[in-house]
Design a protein around this motif. Structure first.
Motif: not given
Length: 234
Positions: A28-44
């Motif tokens: 009866f309906a179709q909507v969307n949501s978002e998934g997001e991530i920002t990756l940076g260098e692992n300096n640990r």
């Protein structure tokens, strides 16, 4: 004829009733949501891991030195040293075995958290100079420390097996004033990524002293470990 007509009418009515409802699972309906991530260098800093299964953490011990180097490519752990205790002198060439109890493992640990498209690293070793007595300044010229070929493991292995560590390269090496590669990951996709270890039995380390070289003294030298990016090409 009159007896059959009501039955036919009934069936047509049932068909009309069924066609009124929509098909099952109709949208009866179709909507969307978002998934997001920002990756940076692992300096640990990567903490010490179990040499036989680097997916597991390892408590600190008195036989190894955590380097506390930061990533994304880092040398995390090296042996504290190679100790031979008090030994008798021989004027013939002689080889001494390092101290170590049964199942006393020494190991090296390297972590590679760089971009997936950046592959390959090499860990090299050298000594500052020949073993020298700091009191007399006498040098055991030609005396050579030998490190055995170790067994490699990688954090991505199942249960610490060697099955997925076959791309890692280890070597038995003499330690001189020239850098030599003891542990490496080739320039190949996924080789040596995450945390890798190279371990051996401590008492498999040996020191060979040439003939007509010895005199009494307390001898020592510094061992240097050098990690560089870029590994063997094949």
């Amino acid at each position: 004829m009159k007896g059959r007509l009501p039955a036919a009418v009934l069936c047509i009515g049932c068909l009309g009733f069924l066609m009124v409802f929509p098909a099952k699972d109709a949208a009866f309906a179709q909507v969307n949501s978002e998934g997001e991530i920002t990756l940076g260098e692992n300096n640990r800093v990567t903490e010490p891991k179990e040499p036989t299964n680097p997916a597991k953490p390892r408590p600190g011990d008195s036989y190894h030195r955590p380097t506390n180097e930061k990533g994304p490519l880092s040398l995390d752990v090296v042996p504290l040293g190679f100790y031979f205790g008090t030994q008798k002198m021989y004027h013939a060439a002689h080889t001494y075995q390092a101290n170590g109890t049964d199942n006393h493992l020494q190991y090296l640990q390297v972590t590679d958290n760089r971009d997936a498209t950046v592959n390959g690293w090499s860990l090299k070793v050298r000594q500052a100079d020949y073993l020298r007595d700091s009191q007399t300044d006498y040098e055991l010229t030609g005396a050579t420390l030998y490190l055995p070929q170790g067994q490699p493991r990688n954090q991505n292995n199942l249960a610490g097996s060697a099955a997925n560590a076959d791309s890692l390269l280890t070597a038995s090496v003499p330690v001189t004033d020239q850098e030599v590669t003891i542990f490496s990951a080739p320039n190949r996709e996924n080789a040596g990524k995450a945390t890798s270890t190279n371990f051996w039995q401590a008492n498999d380390v040996t020191l060979s002293i040439p003939r007509d070289t010895v005199q009494p003294g307390n001898y020592s030298t510094k061992i240097y470990w050098i990690l560089t990016d870029g590994g063997p090409s094949n």
